[in-house]
Design a protein around this motif. Sequence first.
Motif, PDB file in Angstrom:
ATOM      1  N   VAL A 162       0.819  -1.237   0.106  1.00 33.50           N
ATOM      2  CA  VAL A 162      -0.053  -0.003   0.154  1.00 33.50           C
ATOM      3  C   VAL A 162       0.875   1.158   0.201  1.00 33.50           C
ATOM      4  O   VAL A 162       1.837   1.426   0.854  1.00 33.50           O
ATOM      5  CB  VAL A 162      -0.836   0.064   1.291  1.00 33.50           C
ATOM      6  N   ILE A 163       0.809   2.084  -1.004  1.00 26.41           N
ATOM      7  CA  ILE A 163       1.602   3.486  -1.008  1.00 26.41           C
ATOM      8  C   ILE A 163       0.520   4.395  -0.769  1.00 26.41           C
ATOM      9  O   ILE A 163      -0.716   4.502  -1.109  1.00 26.41           O
ATOM     10  CB  ILE A 163       1.831   3.672  -2.359  1.00 26.41           C
ATOM     11  N   GLY A 164       0.858   5.127   0.396  1.00 26.08           N
ATOM     12  CA  GLY A 164      -0.058   6.283   1.012  1.00 26.08           C
ATOM     13  C   GLY A 164      -0.362   7.572   0.155  1.00 26.08           C
ATOM     14  O   GLY A 164      -0.268   8.529   0.735  1.00 26.08           O
ATOM     15  N   GLU A 165      -0.281   7.442  -0.986  1.00 26.71           N
ATOM     16  CA  GLU A 165      -0.368   8.472  -1.963  1.00 26.71           C
ATOM     17  C   GLU A 165      -1.791   9.199  -2.032  1.00 26.71           C
ATOM     18  O   GLU A 165      -2.756   8.293  -1.603  1.00 26.71           O
ATOM     19  CB  GLU A 165      -0.115   8.103  -3.528  1.00 26.71           C
ATOM     20  N   LEU A 166      -1.939  10.217  -2.669  1.00 24.24           N
ATOM     21  CA  LEU A 166      -2.924  11.168  -2.364  1.00 24.24           C
ATOM     22  C   LEU A 166      -4.337  10.615  -3.323  1.00 24.24           C
ATOM     23  O   LEU A 166      -4.679  11.311  -4.222  1.00 24.24           O
ATOM     24  CB  LEU A 166      -2.706  12.343  -2.634  1.00 24.24           C
ATOM     25  N   SER A 167      -4.852   9.407  -2.967  1.00 24.29           N
ATOM     26  CA  SER A 167      -6.028   8.893  -3.860  1.00 24.29           C
ATOM     27  C   SER A 167      -7.230   9.530  -3.286  1.00 24.29           C
ATOM     28  O   SER A 167      -8.359   9.515  -4.341  1.00 24.29           O
ATOM     29  CB  SER A 167      -6.113   7.362  -3.838  1.00 24.29           C
ATOM     30  N   GLY A 168      -7.366   9.872  -2.170  1.00 21.00           N
ATOM     31  CA  GLY A 168      -8.579  10.369  -1.765  1.00 21.00           C
ATOM     32  C   GLY A 168      -9.508   9.115  -1.376  1.00 21.00           C
ATOM     33  O   GLY A 168      -8.808   7.946  -1.425  1.00 21.00           O
ATOM     34  N   TYR A 169     -10.695   9.198  -1.327  1.00 18.86           N
ATOM     35  CA  TYR A 169     -11.554   7.782  -1.367  1.00 18.86           C
ATOM     36  C   TYR A 169     -11.661   6.829  -2.554  1.00 18.86           C
ATOM     37  O   TYR A 169     -12.847   6.593  -2.989  1.00 18.86           O
ATOM     38  CB  TYR A 169     -12.868   8.419  -0.680  1.00 18.86           C
ATOM     39  N   LYS A 337       7.700  -7.595 -10.277  1.00 16.44           N
ATOM     40  CA  LYS A 337       6.406  -8.334  -9.890  1.00 16.44           C
ATOM     41  C   LYS A 337       5.295  -8.483 -11.035  1.00 16.44           C
ATOM     42  O   LYS A 337       5.559  -7.726 -11.890  1.00 16.44           O
ATOM     43  CB  LYS A 337       5.693  -7.296  -8.788  1.00 16.44           C
ATOM     44  N   THR A 338       4.514  -9.282 -10.761  1.00  8.97           N
ATOM     45  CA  THR A 338       3.783  -9.718 -11.779  1.00  8.97           C
ATOM     46  C   THR A 338       2.445  -8.671 -11.665  1.00  8.97           C
ATOM     47  O   THR A 338       2.171  -7.774 -10.817  1.00  8.97           O
ATOM     48  CB  THR A 338       3.089 -11.061 -11.677  1.00  8.97           C
ATOM     49  N   ASP A 339       1.520  -8.835 -12.669  1.00  8.22           N
ATOM     50  CA  ASP A 339       0.245  -7.795 -12.923  1.00  8.22           C
ATOM     51  C   ASP A 339      -0.590  -8.374 -11.838  1.00  8.22           C
ATOM     52  O   ASP A 339      -1.776  -7.581 -11.725  1.00  8.22           O
ATOM     53  CB  ASP A 339      -0.399  -7.752 -14.396  1.00  8.22           C
ATOM     54  N   ASN A 340      -0.447  -9.467 -11.324  1.00 12.37           N
ATOM     55  CA  ASN A 340      -1.296  -9.816 -10.082  1.00 12.37           C
ATOM     56  C   ASN A 340      -1.090  -9.514  -8.775  1.00 12.37           C
ATOM     57  O   ASN A 340      -1.731  -9.865  -7.892  1.00 12.37           O
ATOM     58  CB  ASN A 340      -1.707 -11.421 -10.430  1.00 12.37           C
ATOM     59  N   PHE A 341       0.102  -8.774  -8.855  1.00 16.64           N
ATOM     60  CA  PHE A 341       0.543  -8.338  -7.550  1.00 16.64           C
ATOM     61  C   PHE A 341      -0.235  -7.469  -6.734  1.00 16.64           C
ATOM     62  O   PHE A 341      -0.722  -6.344  -7.438  1.00 16.64           O
ATOM     63  CB  PHE A 341       2.059  -7.760  -7.493  1.00 16.64           C
ATOM     64  N   PRO A 342      -0.521  -7.786  -5.499  1.00 13.94           N
ATOM     65  CA  PRO A 342      -1.546  -6.999  -4.647  1.00 13.94           C
ATOM     66  C   PRO A 342      -0.924  -5.677  -4.456  1.00 13.94           C
ATOM     67  O   PRO A 342      -0.209  -5.649  -3.311  1.00 13.94           O
ATOM     68  CB  PRO A 342      -2.070  -7.807  -3.619  1.00 13.94           C
ATOM     69  N   PHE A 343      -1.391  -4.719  -5.185  1.00 17.48           N
ATOM     70  CA  PHE A 343      -0.693  -3.078  -4.977  1.00 17.48           C
ATOM     71  C   PHE A 343      -2.013  -2.090  -5.126  1.00 17.48           C
ATOM     72  O   PHE A 343      -2.583  -2.155  -5.774  1.00 17.48           O
ATOM     73  CB  PHE A 343       0.164  -2.966  -6.183  1.00 17.48           C
ATOM     74  N   ILE A 344      -2.016  -1.224  -4.034  1.00 20.13           N
ATOM     75  CA  ILE A 344      -2.985  -0.152  -4.318  1.00 20.13           C
ATOM     76  C   ILE A 344      -2.013   1.273  -3.943  1.00 20.13           C
ATOM     77  O   ILE A 344      -1.285   1.123  -2.897  1.00 20.13           O
ATOM     78  CB  ILE A 344      -4.218  -0.357  -3.428  1.00 20.13           C
ATOM     79  N   ALA A 345      -2.529   2.299  -4.278  1.00 20.24           N
ATOM     80  CA  ALA A 345      -2.160   3.451  -3.704  1.00 20.24           C
ATOM     81  C   ALA A 345      -3.603   4.032  -3.251  1.00 20.24           C
ATOM     82  O   ALA A 345      -4.670   4.007  -3.816  1.00 20.24           O
ATOM     83  CB  ALA A 345      -1.626   4.360  -4.809  1.00 20.24           C
ATOM     84  N   PHE A 346      -3.371   4.372  -1.941  1.00 20.42           N
ATOM     85  CA  PHE A 346      -4.508   4.621  -1.069  1.00 20.42           C
ATOM     86  C   PHE A 346      -4.269   5.503   0.034  1.00 20.42           C
ATOM     87  O   PHE A 346      -3.574   5.037   0.899  1.00 20.42           O
ATOM     88  CB  PHE A 346      -5.066   3.379  -0.724  1.00 20.42           C
ATOM     89  N   GLY A 347      -4.609   7.106  -0.062  1.00 17.84           N
ATOM     90  CA  GLY A 347      -4.348   7.861   0.750  1.00 17.84           C
ATOM     91  C   GLY A 347      -4.931   9.042   0.866  1.00 17.84           C
ATOM     92  O   GLY A 347      -5.485   9.637  -0.002  1.00 17.84           O
ATOM     93  N   PRO A 348      -4.782   9.680   1.959  1.00 17.40           N
ATOM     94  CA  PRO A 348      -5.769  11.190   2.022  1.00 17.40           C
ATOM     95  C   PRO A 348      -4.980  12.359   0.732  1.00 17.40           C
ATOM     96  O   PRO A 348      -3.892  12.325   0.659  1.00 17.40           O
ATOM     97  CB  PRO A 348      -5.383  11.875   3.408  1.00 17.40           C
ATOM     98  N   GLY A 349      -6.253  12.998   0.367  1.00 19.21           N
ATOM     99  CA  GLY A 349      -5.714  13.570  -0.830  1.00 19.21           C
ATOM    100  C   GLY A 349      -6.832  14.525  -1.572  1.00 19.21           C
ATOM    101  O   GLY A 349      -8.138  14.127  -1.443  1.00 19.21           O
ATOM    102  N   ASN A 350      -6.595  15.371  -2.337  1.00 22.40           N
ATOM    103  CA  ASN A 350      -7.444  16.180  -2.853  1.00 22.40           C
ATOM    104  C   ASN A 350      -6.745  16.934  -4.279  1.00 22.40           C
ATOM    105  O   ASN A 350      -5.472  16.580  -4.536  1.00 22.40           O
ATOM    106  CB  ASN A 350      -8.136  16.899  -2.066  1.00 22.40           C
TER     107      ASN A 350
END
Length: 381
Positions: A162-169, A337-350
Amino acid sequence: MSIINDSQKIQILSDLVSINSVNGNEKEVAIYLSNLFKKYGIESKLIEVIPGRSNLIASIGHGKPVLGYAVHLDVVDIVDKSKWNSDPFTLTVKQGKLYGRGSVDMKSGVAAMAISLIELNANNCIQNGTLEFLATIGEEVGEPGSQYFYENGYMDNVDALVIGELSGYQVVHAHKGSMDMRLTSIGKTAHSSMPELGYNAIDPLIDLISNANRTFRSYNKSDAILGSFTFNTTIFNSGTQVNSIPENAIAEINARTIPEFDNLMVEDNMNTLIAKVNSMGANIKLDTYMSLKSINVTPSSSLAKLAQKVGKKYTGNNIPTSSIAPVTDASNLLRGKTDNFPFIAFGPGNETVHQINEYVEKEMYFNFIDIYQDIAKEYLS
């Protein structure tokens, strides 16, 4: 049980914003986090990547699986302090918003992930696996910190990220790649009244850029998730005085790449265009000083679904999956890593990222502290 109260959460973010880590002063942020972790019984390690600039790593729990929480420590420049309504390096609370440089990108994400690590450890929540906190230098310029983590094997044992980048919700699973290229044209100086005695370095460089614009934009390449490939000259420098033929000219170009037109294709096309103009007497060299690939992993991993479920608990709304245009440290951290690697960017942002009067909503910042704890507790249960 809450270990860090709301006023302390604000203070931690305030402390981080007060550290001017514009493109190169990350070590002070890393030291602050190391001391914060130590205060709550978590060991961490500073890793010098470039003299005076350090990544940081800390972990709680043990064994597999390993869930990575990744952040970056640098921020972009404030450009013009006079245009801000408050000191950009003093966190200012106003009408439920927290103003300051990096409040969105991404010191709120840094603080939220760090606090979640502290709370989880204090409450002995990680019983099955490891939660690893990875903080990098230089994400805004070149990504040397994440490159170091990849090249030195720090991602080898990470099973999800999980990268805590500015995705918002919204849960981000894809972003474009990015290339930074420098073109250097070498000519010969002469007095402008006798240009035949020199060689104007600007002329062939302008021709090359014009041909490159025409060539790259004619491809009209697009990706269903990431959008269109883009190619732009963003810096041009030449000459020292108006009555002298310039002996060199430099242009810098940024391309945002997609799988349908990737970094290798861009470089191959540029080399072909350069060879053509050089065959007519120019002397132009290409230096690709940053090349980060696009990311597009599955949006339906167990990690992405978990983040959607947890996020909905705090917002009451469905949390969509999406892509973003800006590049992240995932370009390096997911190498191999493969395209099936569990990755998300999810973090406070706008949308105030990199802008004057950047701010993060206080409620969103607080929510993500809890969201990160819930994700880790369930993923490592």
